[in-house]
Design an enzyme around this catalytic site. Structure first.
Site, mmCIF file in Angstrom:
data_model
loop_
_atom_site.group_PDB
_atom_site.id
_atom_site.type_symbol
_atom_site.label_atom_id
_atom_site.label_comp_id
_atom_site.label_asym_id
_atom_site.label_seq_id
_atom_site.Cartn_x
_atom_site.Cartn_y
_atom_site.Cartn_z
ATOM 1 N N ASN A 14 0.762 -1.337 -0.041
ATOM 2 C CA ASN A 14 0.101 -0.009 -0.159
ATOM 3 C C ASN A 14 0.508 0.905 0.058
ATOM 4 O O ASN A 14 0.450 1.686 -0.810
ATOM 5 C CB ASN A 14 -0.974 0.469 0.867
ATOM 6 C CG ASN A 14 -2.150 -0.921 1.093
ATOM 7 O OD1 ASN A 14 -3.064 -0.540 -0.088
ATOM 8 N ND2 ASN A 14 -2.549 -2.193 0.993
ATOM 9 N N MET A 90 1.234 -2.774 12.351
ATOM 10 C CA MET A 90 0.407 -4.196 12.776
ATOM 11 C C MET A 90 0.317 -3.609 14.621
ATOM 12 O O MET A 90 0.531 -4.710 15.190
ATOM 13 C CB MET A 90 1.026 -5.448 13.227
ATOM 14 C CG MET A 90 1.655 -6.030 11.644
ATOM 15 S SD MET A 90 -0.573 -5.488 10.577
ATOM 16 C CE MET A 90 -0.674 -7.084 11.045
ATOM 17 N N ARG A 91 0.236 -2.129 15.104
ATOM 18 C CA ARG A 91 0.847 -2.282 16.559
ATOM 19 C C ARG A 91 -0.882 -1.026 16.445
ATOM 20 O O ARG A 91 -1.035 -0.414 16.163
ATOM 21 C CB ARG A 91 1.684 -1.300 17.010
ATOM 22 C CG ARG A 91 2.701 -2.503 16.824
ATOM 23 C CD ARG A 91 3.957 -1.727 16.983
ATOM 24 N NE ARG A 91 3.741 -1.446 18.533
ATOM 25 C CZ ARG A 91 4.308 -2.211 19.690
ATOM 26 N NH1 ARG A 91 4.809 -3.386 19.565
ATOM 27 N NH2 ARG A 91 4.383 -1.887 20.765
ATOM 28 N N LEU A 93 -2.246 1.881 18.499
ATOM 29 C CA LEU A 93 -2.314 3.277 18.920
ATOM 30 C C LEU A 93 -2.188 3.502 20.495
ATOM 31 O O LEU A 93 -3.223 2.654 20.375
ATOM 32 C CB LEU A 93 -2.402 4.392 17.929
ATOM 33 C CG LEU A 93 -2.052 4.278 16.389
ATOM 34 C CD1 LEU A 93 -2.448 4.832 15.681
ATOM 35 C CD2 LEU A 93 -0.085 4.487 16.257
ATOM 36 N N ASN A 107 -6.410 4.453 8.440
ATOM 37 C CA ASN A 107 -6.240 3.031 8.406
ATOM 38 C C ASN A 107 -7.104 2.428 7.331
ATOM 39 O O ASN A 107 -8.332 3.350 6.938
ATOM 40 C CB ASN A 107 -7.012 2.252 9.776
ATOM 41 C CG ASN A 107 -5.642 0.720 9.834
ATOM 42 O OD1 ASN A 107 -4.941 0.587 9.092
ATOM 43 N ND2 ASN A 107 -7.162 -0.234 9.977
ATOM 44 N N HIS A 109 -7.950 -1.205 6.397
ATOM 45 C CA HIS A 109 -8.496 -2.180 6.568
ATOM 46 C C HIS A 109 -9.586 -3.447 5.424
ATOM 47 O O HIS A 109 -9.795 -3.300 5.057
ATOM 48 C CB HIS A 109 -9.720 -2.530 7.471
ATOM 49 C CG HIS A 109 -10.319 -3.452 8.126
ATOM 50 N ND1 HIS A 109 -9.252 -4.713 9.194
ATOM 51 C CD2 HIS A 109 -10.922 -4.981 8.403
ATOM 52 C CE1 HIS A 109 -9.435 -5.514 9.625
ATOM 53 N NE2 HIS A 109 -11.100 -5.618 9.194
ATOM 54 N N GLU A 174 -7.466 -2.174 -2.787
ATOM 55 C CA GLU A 174 -6.854 -1.547 -1.883
ATOM 56 C C GLU A 174 -5.789 -0.448 -2.821
ATOM 57 O O GLU A 174 -6.043 0.991 -2.512
ATOM 58 C CB GLU A 174 -6.287 -2.151 -1.080
ATOM 59 C CG GLU A 174 -6.874 -3.369 0.024
ATOM 60 C CD GLU A 174 -5.920 -3.189 1.254
ATOM 61 O OE1 GLU A 174 -5.859 -3.478 2.138
ATOM 62 O OE2 GLU A 174 -4.535 -4.029 1.198
HETATM 63 C C1 GRF Z 1 -3.364 -4.685 3.620
HETATM 64 O O1 GRF Z 1 -4.289 -5.867 3.611
HETATM 65 C C2 GRF Z 1 -4.114 -3.880 4.995
HETATM 66 O O2 GRF Z 1 -5.774 -3.943 4.327
HETATM 67 C C3 GRF Z 1 -3.786 -4.343 6.328
HETATM 68 O O3 GRF Z 1 -2.946 -4.825 6.236
HETATM 69 C C4 GRF Z 1 -2.318 -5.047 4.428
HETATM 70 C C5 GRF Z 1 -0.885 -4.459 5.047
HETATM 71 O O4 GRF Z 1 -0.067 -4.902 3.466
HETATM 72 N N1 GRF Z 1 -4.518 -3.195 6.864
HETATM 73 P P1 GRF Z 1 0.941 -3.838 2.487
HETATM 74 O O5 GRF Z 1 2.067 -3.595 4.354
HETATM 75 O O6 GRF Z 1 0.690 -2.661 2.634
HETATM 76 O O7 GRF Z 1 1.536 -4.733 1.532
#
Ligand code: GRF
Length: 192
Positions: A14, A90-91, A93, A107, A109, A174
């Site tokens: 992303n 992955m944390r 806040l 964010n 999701h 995404e």
């Molecule tokens: C994505 O699928 C996003 O929706 C989730 O974590 C993933 C991150 O993927 N929150 P990347 O690190 O952007 O490839």
């Protein structure tokens, strides 16, 4: 133009989509900083290749979540960051962090919230055999994956889909959706 930071823990696909959109002038805001809690995150390499400043902060160096977050906030201050984009961060806040950037953190999701909250949104939707899943971009509040929804896009699941093919479809959408929402969010913030 407003300045923003991306917080990422992993692959950073992303982040890459955001970098590409900025190059094409599809996001009218400056990506000044990428922060990671993982020294080996591929997201950091992507940022460095795009000549964007990076900071890695190891949670093990801090006794509390808030003190860890205060360190991140110092860096955000250093770069005059106006808003924060989570992209595979992955944390959780701390409330303190969220207050400092109240309604200025977003964010993405990989499911249609409020369904399939948490870290396994794609897999859980797949195992549930839903016909439709999708992506949600939302404002970050203290309740995990529960802040106001800014955008959602549906992704159909067919009986032919595997977890892998569904994951690919989700990521593809995404990468289109997040840059669009970031641009829109930056515009609406700058008018506040
Ligand atoms: C994505 O699928 C996003 O929706 C989730 O974590 C993933 C991150 O993927 N929150 P990347 O690190 O952007 O490839």
């Amino acid at each position: 133009m407003l300045n923003f930071a991306v917080l990422a823990s992993g692959n950073g696909s992303n982040l890459q989509a955001i970098i590409n959109a900025i190059k094409k002038k599809k996001i009218n805001a400056n990506l000044k900083l990428v922060v990671s809690d993982k020294a080996d995150a591929a997201a950091l390499v992507r940022a460095q290749q795009a000549k964007i400043a990076t900071r890695t902060i190891n949670p093990k160096d801090f006794d509390t979540r808030e003190n860890f977050d205060r360190k991140i906030l110092e860096h955000l201050k250093e770069f005059h960051i106006d808003f924060v984009v989570l992209a595979g961060y992955m944390r959780l806040l701390s409330p303190y962090f969220i207050q400092q950037y109240f309604h200025k953190i977003i964010n993405i999701h990989p499911a249609l919230l409020p369904s399939f909250k948490g870290t396994h949104g794609i897999r859980e939707a797949f195992e549930y055999k839903v016909k439709v899943t999708g992506i949600t971009v939302h404002v970050v509040t203290e309740d995990m994956d529960a802040g106001p929804i800014l955008a959602q896009e549906a992704v159909k699941m067919t009986t032919k889909d595997t977890l892998e093919s569904l994951t690919k479809k989700i990521h593809r959408v995404e990468h289109q959706l997040y840059p669009r929402v970031i641009d829109w969010f930056a515009k609406s913030l700058s008018r506040r």
